[in-house]
Design a protein around this motif. Sequence first.
Motif, PDB file in Angstrom:
ATOM      1  N   LEU A   1     -57.457 -17.871  25.441  1.00 25.30           N
ATOM      2  CA  LEU A   1     -57.527 -16.435  25.163  1.00 25.30           C
ATOM      3  C   LEU A   1     -58.960 -15.990  24.906  1.00 25.30           C
ATOM      4  CD1 LEU A   1     -54.389 -15.884  22.870  1.00 25.30           C
ATOM      5  CD2 LEU A   1     -54.714 -15.063  25.216  1.00 25.30           C
ATOM      6  N   ALA A   2     -59.735 -16.848  24.221  1.00 27.72           N
ATOM      7  CA  ALA A   2     -61.126 -16.508  23.931  1.00 27.72           C
ATOM      8  C   ALA A   2     -61.944 -16.402  25.206  1.00 27.72           C
ATOM      9  CB  ALA A   2     -61.739 -17.543  22.990  1.00 27.72           C
ATOM     10  N   VAL A   3     -61.876 -17.438  26.045  1.00 25.22           N
ATOM     11  CA  VAL A   3     -62.698 -17.435  27.259  1.00 25.22           C
ATOM     12  C   VAL A   3     -62.216 -16.366  28.243  1.00 25.22           C
ATOM     13  CG1 VAL A   3     -61.418 -19.159  28.623  1.00 25.22           C
ATOM     14  CG2 VAL A   3     -63.894 -18.957  28.881  1.00 25.22           C
ATOM     15  N   PHE A   4     -60.913 -16.148  28.328  1.00 28.56           N
ATOM     16  CA  PHE A   4     -60.378 -15.124  29.232  1.00 28.56           C
ATOM     17  C   PHE A   4     -60.882 -13.743  28.845  1.00 28.56           C
ATOM     18  CE2 PHE A   4     -57.190 -11.841  30.084  1.00 28.56           C
ATOM     19  CZ  PHE A   4     -57.082 -11.939  31.464  1.00 28.56           C
ATOM     20  N   ASN A   5     -60.784 -13.408  27.558  1.00 28.80           N
ATOM     21  CA  ASN A   5     -61.189 -12.080  27.107  1.00 28.80           C
ATOM     22  C   ASN A   5     -62.697 -11.868  27.166  1.00 28.80           C
ATOM     23  OD1 ASN A   5     -58.860 -10.292  25.949  1.00 28.80           O
ATOM     24  ND2 ASN A   5     -58.351 -12.384  25.335  1.00 28.80           N
ATOM     25  N   LEU A   6     -63.469 -12.957  27.205  1.00 30.08           N
ATOM     26  CA  LEU A   6     -64.921 -12.837  27.290  1.00 30.08           C
ATOM     27  C   LEU A   6     -65.430 -12.735  28.724  1.00 30.08           C
ATOM     28  CD1 LEU A   6     -65.966 -15.278  24.429  1.00 30.08           C
ATOM     29  CD2 LEU A   6     -66.546 -12.845  24.573  1.00 30.08           C
TER      30      LEU A   6
ATOM     31  N   VAL B   1     -69.328  -6.838  25.319  1.00 31.94           N
ATOM     32  CA  VAL B   1     -70.234  -7.737  24.595  1.00 31.94           C
ATOM     33  C   VAL B   1     -71.503  -7.960  25.408  1.00 31.94           C
ATOM     34  CG1 VAL B   1     -70.509 -10.026  23.576  1.00 31.94           C
ATOM     35  CG2 VAL B   1     -68.287  -8.871  23.447  1.00 31.94           C
ATOM     36  N   LEU B   2     -71.367  -8.158  26.702  1.00 38.69           N
ATOM     37  CA  LEU B   2     -72.517  -8.383  27.574  1.00 38.69           C
ATOM     38  C   LEU B   2     -73.432  -7.166  27.601  1.00 38.69           C
ATOM     39  CD1 LEU B   2     -73.887 -10.287  29.617  1.00 38.69           C
ATOM     40  CD2 LEU B   2     -72.465  -9.267  31.399  1.00 38.69           C
ATOM     41  N   ARG B   3     -72.849  -5.979  27.619  1.00 37.64           N
ATOM     42  CA  ARG B   3     -73.644  -4.749  27.619  1.00 37.64           C
ATOM     43  C   ARG B   3     -74.413  -4.590  26.314  1.00 37.64           C
ATOM     44  NH1 ARG B   3     -69.926  -1.755  29.628  1.00 37.64           N
ATOM     45  NH2 ARG B   3     -69.023  -0.960  27.690  1.00 37.64           N
ATOM     46  N   TRP B   4     -73.847  -5.109  25.212  1.00 41.74           N
ATOM     47  CA  TRP B   4     -74.502  -5.009  23.902  1.00 41.74           C
ATOM     48  C   TRP B   4     -75.574  -6.078  23.737  1.00 41.74           C
ATOM     49  CZ3 TRP B   4     -72.241  -8.315  19.626  1.00 41.74           C
ATOM     50  CH2 TRP B   4     -73.068  -8.305  18.485  1.00 41.74           C
TER      51      TRP B   4
ATOM     52  N   ILE C   1     -73.450 -15.044  25.971  1.00 43.57           N
ATOM     53  CA  ILE C   1     -73.643 -16.388  26.523  1.00 43.57           C
ATOM     54  C   ILE C   1     -73.151 -17.450  25.542  1.00 43.57           C
ATOM     55  CG2 ILE C   1     -75.375 -18.116  27.186  1.00 43.57           C
ATOM     56  CD1 ILE C   1     -76.999 -15.828  28.431  1.00 43.57           C
ATOM     57  N   VAL C   2     -73.510 -17.300  24.273  1.00 47.00           N
ATOM     58  CA  VAL C   2     -73.128 -18.291  23.259  1.00 47.00           C
ATOM     59  C   VAL C   2     -71.624 -18.337  23.077  1.00 47.00           C
ATOM     60  CG1 VAL C   2     -73.244 -18.859  20.795  1.00 47.00           C
ATOM     61  CG2 VAL C   2     -75.327 -18.227  22.025  1.00 47.00           C
ATOM     62  N   THR C   3     -70.998 -17.161  22.940  1.00 52.75           N
ATOM     63  CA  THR C   3     -69.559 -17.141  22.664  1.00 52.75           C
ATOM     64  C   THR C   3     -68.740 -17.627  23.864  1.00 52.75           C
ATOM     65  OG1 THR C   3     -69.566 -14.767  23.208  1.00 52.75           O
ATOM     66  CG2 THR C   3     -69.575 -15.363  20.873  1.00 52.75           C
ATOM     67  N   ILE C   4     -69.110 -17.198  25.078  1.00 52.35           N
ATOM     68  CA  ILE C   4     -68.317 -17.641  26.235  1.00 52.35           C
ATOM     69  C   ILE C   4     -68.580 -19.112  26.532  1.00 52.35           C
ATOM     70  CG2 ILE C   4     -69.958 -17.087  28.103  1.00 52.35           C
ATOM     71  CD1 ILE C   4     -67.446 -15.996  29.645  1.00 52.35           C
ATOM     72  N   ALA C   5     -69.785 -19.609  26.197  1.00 56.33           N
ATOM     73  CA  ALA C   5     -70.066 -21.037  26.381  1.00 56.33           C
ATOM     74  C   ALA C   5     -69.215 -21.881  25.439  1.00 56.33           C
ATOM     75  CB  ALA C   5     -71.553 -21.319  26.150  1.00 56.33           C
ATOM     76  N   ILE C   6     -69.125 -21.460  24.173  1.00 60.44           N
ATOM     77  CA  ILE C   6     -68.302 -22.180  23.197  1.00 60.44           C
ATOM     78  C   ILE C   6     -66.838 -22.161  23.624  1.00 60.44           C
ATOM     79  CG2 ILE C   6     -67.425 -22.145  20.818  1.00 60.44           C
ATOM     80  CD1 ILE C   6     -70.178 -21.045  19.977  1.00 60.44           C
ATOM     81  N   ALA C   7     -66.354 -20.966  23.974  1.00 64.58           N
ATOM     82  CA  ALA C   7     -64.958 -20.831  24.393  1.00 64.58           C
ATOM     83  C   ALA C   7     -64.689 -21.627  25.663  1.00 64.58           C
ATOM     84  CB  ALA C   7     -64.616 -19.354  24.605  1.00 64.58           C
ATOM     85  N   GLY C   8     -65.638 -21.606  26.604  1.00 62.73           N
ATOM     86  CA  GLY C   8     -65.471 -22.333  27.858  1.00 62.73           C
ATOM     87  C   GLY C   8     -65.403 -23.829  27.650  1.00 62.73           C
ATOM     88  N   ILE C   9     -66.277 -24.352  26.805  1.00 64.26           N
ATOM     89  CA  ILE C   9     -66.272 -25.793  26.509  1.00 64.26           C
ATOM     90  C   ILE C   9     -64.976 -26.184  25.811  1.00 64.26           C
ATOM     91  CG2 ILE C   9     -67.369 -27.595  25.114  1.00 64.26           C
ATOM     92  CD1 ILE C   9     -70.051 -26.118  25.655  1.00 64.26           C
ATOM     93  N   MET C  10     -64.558 -25.368  24.848  1.00 64.63           N
ATOM     94  CA  MET C  10     -63.323 -25.655  24.123  1.00 64.63           C
ATOM     95  C   MET C  10     -62.115 -25.648  25.053  1.00 64.63           C
ATOM     96  SD  MET C  10     -63.945 -23.466  20.595  1.00 64.63           S
ATOM     97  CE  MET C  10     -62.548 -24.141  19.689  1.00 64.63           C
ATOM     98  N   THR C  11     -62.140 -24.770  26.059  1.00 63.14           N
ATOM     99  CA  THR C  11     -61.036 -24.707  27.017  1.00 63.14           C
ATOM    100  C   THR C  11     -61.069 -25.874  27.987  1.00 63.14           C
ATOM    101  OG1 THR C  11     -61.055 -22.279  26.884  1.00 63.14           O
ATOM    102  CG2 THR C  11     -59.941 -23.252  28.779  1.00 63.14           C
ATOM    103  N   ALA C  12     -62.272 -26.258  28.417  1.00 67.53           N
ATOM    104  CA  ALA C  12     -62.418 -27.298  29.440  1.00 67.53           C
ATOM    105  C   ALA C  12     -62.147 -28.703  28.901  1.00 67.53           C
ATOM    106  CB  ALA C  12     -63.821 -27.248  30.037  1.00 67.53           C
ATOM    107  N   LEU C  13     -62.475 -28.963  27.651  1.00 65.44           N
ATOM    108  CA  LEU C  13     -62.359 -30.326  27.113  1.00 65.44           C
ATOM    109  C   LEU C  13     -60.949 -30.911  27.237  1.00 65.44           C
ATOM    110  CD1 LEU C  13     -64.711 -30.305  23.997  1.00 65.44           C
ATOM    111  CD2 LEU C  13     -64.955 -31.662  26.083  1.00 65.44           C
ATOM    112  N   PRO C  14     -59.900 -30.213  26.777  1.00 63.77           N
ATOM    113  CA  PRO C  14     -58.567 -30.818  26.911  1.00 63.77           C
ATOM    114  C   PRO C  14     -58.119 -30.951  28.363  1.00 63.77           C
ATOM    115  CG  PRO C  14     -58.394 -28.571  26.098  1.00 63.77           C
ATOM    116  CD  PRO C  14     -59.842 -28.924  26.065  1.00 63.77           C
TER     117      PRO C  14
END
Length: 213
Positions: free
Chosen positions: A160-165, A176-179, A185-198
């Motif tokens: 849900l985190a990576v999808f919404n980002l 978020v990107l516009r702001w 970059i930091v938040t989607i990277a964290i969410a992406g890694i957390m999603t990819a690991l399992p």
Amino acid sequence: MLKFTSSEIRDLFIAFVVISLCFGIANTGRDMAALMAILPMIMVGVGLGFILHELGHKFVSMKYGYWAEFKLWPQGLIFALITSFFGFVFAAPGAVYTYANYMTDEINGKISVAGPVVNIVLAALFFIVATLVYRSAFTSQTSLLIYQICALGYSINSFLAVFNLLPIGNLDGSKVLRWNVGIWIVTIAIAGIMTALPMTMGFEIMVRTVLGF
């Protein structure tokens, strides 16, 4: 203090039930017995992930003095249900609408990032609990159930985190990107890694690695 309208509570409940069903279908396909078995566990992960995600948006909006209300998007629910039969969920059942005559990109970005951050934190908490109960899950049915709930909760919330980002359409990522590009970059990277690991190493191996097995 958070305030809710009766229609908002209704919309949240409908979205929660349908999205839970969608994730259940995505995980079990057309196996009704498996769906009924896994659905209560998924509802914990989706319930916390979806409801608290939306409340994150609502809380930050109201912190800045705006009225914010969740509204259902029926077309999004139908699309989520359709995609679930293909093994994934396009989770866009609705959104928290913030009512303001004017809003800066910074405030809009902070409101938008709040939801995914809630999912990241929840995924981390699910992982911590899973790690704590892992050893006893071999001998206790209760611990095993908690572990399974946490494994699903971790996967659902990180997704849900990576999808919404994602910076597409009206998803949180665009605002978020516009702001602030760095925060996005930091938040989607964290969410992406957390999603990819399992997906790459497996949730259990993640837990065993932390425990030093």
